[in-house]
Motif scaffolding. Structure first.
Motif, mmCIF file in Angstrom:
data_model
loop_
_atom_site.group_PDB
_atom_site.id
_atom_site.type_symbol
_atom_site.label_atom_id
_atom_site.label_comp_id
_atom_site.label_asym_id
_atom_site.label_seq_id
_atom_site.Cartn_x
_atom_site.Cartn_y
_atom_site.Cartn_z
ATOM 1 N N GLY A 181 3.507 8.977 2.008
ATOM 2 C CA GLY A 181 2.572 7.923 1.603
ATOM 3 C C GLY A 181 3.097 6.528 1.896
ATOM 4 N N CYS A 182 4.003 6.418 2.865
ATOM 5 C CA CYS A 182 4.520 5.085 3.230
ATOM 6 C C CYS A 182 3.564 4.430 4.234
ATOM 7 C CB CYS A 182 5.920 5.198 3.822
ATOM 8 S SG CYS A 182 6.490 3.629 4.518
ATOM 9 N N ALA A 183 2.970 3.331 3.816
ATOM 10 C CA ALA A 183 1.977 2.657 4.666
ATOM 11 C C ALA A 183 2.623 2.008 5.890
ATOM 12 C CB ALA A 183 1.237 1.606 3.840
ATOM 13 N N VAL A 184 3.901 1.618 5.737
ATOM 14 C CA VAL A 184 4.595 0.958 6.849
ATOM 15 C C VAL A 184 4.871 1.966 7.964
ATOM 16 C CG1 VAL A 184 6.667 -0.327 7.497
ATOM 17 C CG2 VAL A 184 5.599 -0.757 5.289
ATOM 18 N N LEU A 185 5.388 3.147 7.573
ATOM 19 C CA LEU A 185 5.676 4.179 8.572
ATOM 20 C C LEU A 185 4.377 4.642 9.247
ATOM 21 C CD1 LEU A 185 8.440 6.264 6.740
ATOM 22 C CD2 LEU A 185 8.729 4.609 8.596
ATOM 23 N N ASN B 51 0.807 -1.225 0.000
ATOM 24 C CA ASN B 51 0.000 0.000 0.000
ATOM 25 C C ASN B 51 0.841 1.276 0.000
ATOM 26 O OD1 ASN B 51 -2.114 -1.778 0.259
ATOM 27 N ND2 ASN B 51 -2.222 -1.558 2.476
ATOM 28 N N CYS B 52 2.158 1.132 0.002
ATOM 29 C CA CYS B 52 3.006 2.316 -0.034
ATOM 30 C C CYS B 52 2.811 3.023 -1.380
ATOM 31 C CB CYS B 52 4.482 1.952 0.139
ATOM 32 S SG CYS B 52 4.873 1.355 1.779
ATOM 33 N N LYS B 53 2.935 4.364 -1.344
ATOM 34 C CA LYS B 53 2.687 5.144 -2.562
ATOM 35 C C LYS B 53 3.678 4.781 -3.674
ATOM 36 C CE LYS B 53 2.102 9.921 -3.989
ATOM 37 N NZ LYS B 53 2.439 11.298 -3.579
ATOM 38 N N ASP C 266 9.018 1.386 -5.050
ATOM 39 C CA ASP C 266 10.346 1.084 -4.509
ATOM 40 C C ASP C 266 10.544 1.749 -3.145
ATOM 41 O OD1 ASP C 266 10.275 3.625 -5.412
ATOM 42 O OD2 ASP C 266 12.190 3.556 -6.501
ATOM 43 N N CYS C 267 9.453 1.920 -2.418
ATOM 44 C CA CYS C 267 9.504 2.586 -1.106
ATOM 45 C C CYS C 267 10.513 1.877 -0.194
ATOM 46 C CB CYS C 267 8.116 2.559 -0.468
ATOM 47 S SG CYS C 267 8.010 3.519 1.044
ATOM 48 N N THR C 268 11.375 2.637 0.458
ATOM 49 C CA THR C 268 12.350 2.037 1.380
ATOM 50 C C THR C 268 11.850 2.122 2.820
ATOM 51 O OG1 THR C 268 13.510 4.135 1.601
ATOM 52 C CG2 THR C 268 14.309 2.623 -0.113
ATOM 53 N N HIS C 269 10.695 2.677 3.015
ATOM 54 C CA HIS C 269 10.096 2.857 4.343
ATOM 55 C C HIS C 269 11.054 3.607 5.274
ATOM 56 C CE1 HIS C 269 7.987 -0.335 2.334
ATOM 57 N NE2 HIS C 269 8.850 -1.257 2.691
ATOM 58 N N GLU C 270 11.754 4.584 4.696
ATOM 59 C CA GLU C 270 12.677 5.388 5.518
ATOM 60 C C GLU C 270 11.984 6.689 5.904
ATOM 61 O OE1 GLU C 270 15.665 4.871 6.727
ATOM 62 O OE2 GLU C 270 16.134 2.963 5.757
HETATM 63 ZN ZN LIG Z 1 6.900 2.304 2.596
#
Ligand SMILES: [Zn+2]
Ligand SMILES: Nc1nc2c(ncn2[C@@H]2O[C@H](COP(=O)(O)OP(=O)(O)OP(=O)(O)O)[C@@H](O)[C@H]2O)c(=O)[nH]1
Ligand SMILES: [Mg+2]
Length: 354
Positions: free
Chosen positions: A294-298, A281-283, A286-290
């Motif tokens: 729009g990072c779903a993990v963060l 679900n991250c925008k 290649d989201c690194t969740h840093e």
């Molecule tokens: Zn992310």
């Protein structure tokens, strides 16, 4: 003893061919330097592999390991030669310590792994996640076992359990103390007949002590941990498969210092399935969740759905796994070009000899 009592099940029996031409079926129960003790229904054999197997091996996966089912030929009552390793239905392996781009097989054809940690200094949730990732990679069901609970109060033991549950769901957690007859009886009743269990964990956490308590004799060597460092003294030096009186099959292993990720990343993804699912679900793909927008993990971390420490450990394991994959690729490419060079030299030699 029959093959079922050695742990044979339908996942393996289909690939075993009994052609009655002098070959027999056995299971590796101990590993020595380049030699293997194997058990058949009627014999205990010290065996070597064929020269052909040795020369065609490309990495450690091609050599027998404790737990393997093999086709062998006895040369006399006590010795024999291994001709084939039957396909493994599960594999516990890690990055080999101190060698470039190679894996080490810990044990194979295991149904469950007890990941053992003792209360106190050994306790480390990041390490639990490492071991669980290895189990998930190898198609082995992990079980957490917290030992030496006699050293702390019941309250403290419960706190340890809550800390595990905060980070890891969907896992069985058991506690154990050698001083409790009830605990020994409980473990005895958990272990199912004809299933294979592997005990893994740091040195000194009490793996061999526990297995001994389930046997009628104190078979395995155990040793007190060092007073100075509070660490185990690496008492067990061989992996060994043992059949218990309750008919379950257990593999004792030497304490491990490093549990490096091998090339498989699916095990890590399965261990952190919450993170991997949310990442969809991250925008950005290649989201690194840093720090991306729009990072779903963060977002899940800020809502307390995911533990921040778990995300950090997930990233660390992924980095290690990626690094290992690239070294193994480099090694294979090198081996390939060496192989080509060898062929070229041999061809030239042939020309000269004509
Ligand atoms: Zn992310
Ligand atoms: N207090 C307490 N001590 C324990 C318990 N279980 C094991 N020990 C002690 O811990 C020490 C180490 O036990 P081992 O069984 O040798 O540990 P191990 O995990 O097999 O260690 P390695 O073979 O080196 O990997 C021994 O002195 C045991 O008596 C327990 O439940 N409570
Ligand atoms: Mg031991």
């Amino acid at each position: 003893m029959n093959l079922t009592e050695l742990g044979l099940n339908t996942k393996i029996s289909d690939s075993i061919i009994n052609d009655n031409d002098g070959f027999e079926t056995g299971r590796i129960i101990r590993e020595h330097k380049e030699r293997y003790t194997l058990q058949s229904p009627t014999k205990t054999i010290l065996a070597e592999i064929t020269g052909n197997m040795r020369y065609s091996a490309t990495d450690n996966m091609d050599f027998p390991a404790v737990g393997d089912w093999v086709k062998y030929m006895p040369t006399d009552e006590k010795n024999g030669i291994i001709f084939e390793i039957y396909p493994r239905y599960s594999v516990l392996k890690r990055k080999a310590v101190g060698s470039f781009g190679d894996v080490q097989l810990i044990a194979t054809n295991i149904d469950y792994a007890f990941i053992v940690q003792s209360v106190g200094q050994d306790f480390n949730i990041n390490r639990f996640e490492r071991y669980i990732s290895l189990c998930n990679s190898g198609k082995i069901k992990p079980i957490i076992l917290l030992t030496k609970t006699d050293l702390v109060s019941t309250d403290e033991t419960n706190q340890y359990i809550s800390r595990i549950k905060e980070r890891i769901d969907d896992i069985d957690i058991h506690t154990f103390s050698i001083k409790s007859v009830k605990n020994i009886e409980l473990i005895n009743s958990i272990l199912l007949p004809y299933k294979t269990y592997c005990f893994i964990g740091s040195s000194g956490v009490g793996k061999s002590t526990l297995i001994n308590s389930l046997k009628d004799d104190a078979y395995l060597k155990t040793q007190e941990i060092s007073e100075k460092t509070n660490k185990g003294k690496h008492t067990t030096t061989h992996r060994e498969l043992i059949i218990l009186p309750n008919k379950s099959i257990v593999i004792d292993t030497p304490g491990m210092r490093e549990i490096g990720m091998a090339e498989d990343s699916e095990g890590i993804d399965k261990t952190y399935n919450k993170i991997t699912e949310l990442a969809n679900n991250c925008k950005f793909n290649d989201c690194t969740h840093e720090n991306e927008k729009g990072c779903a993990v963060l977002e899940a971390i800020s809502q307390g759905i995911i533990n921040e420490q778990a995300l950090l450990n997930y990233k660390k394991l992924k980095r290690e796994q990626a690094h290992f994959s690239s070294t193994i690729k480099e090694k294979r490419d090198k081996d390939k070009s060496l192989g080509k060079l060898y062929k070229k030299i041999m061809n030239e030699k042939k020309w000269k000899m004509r």
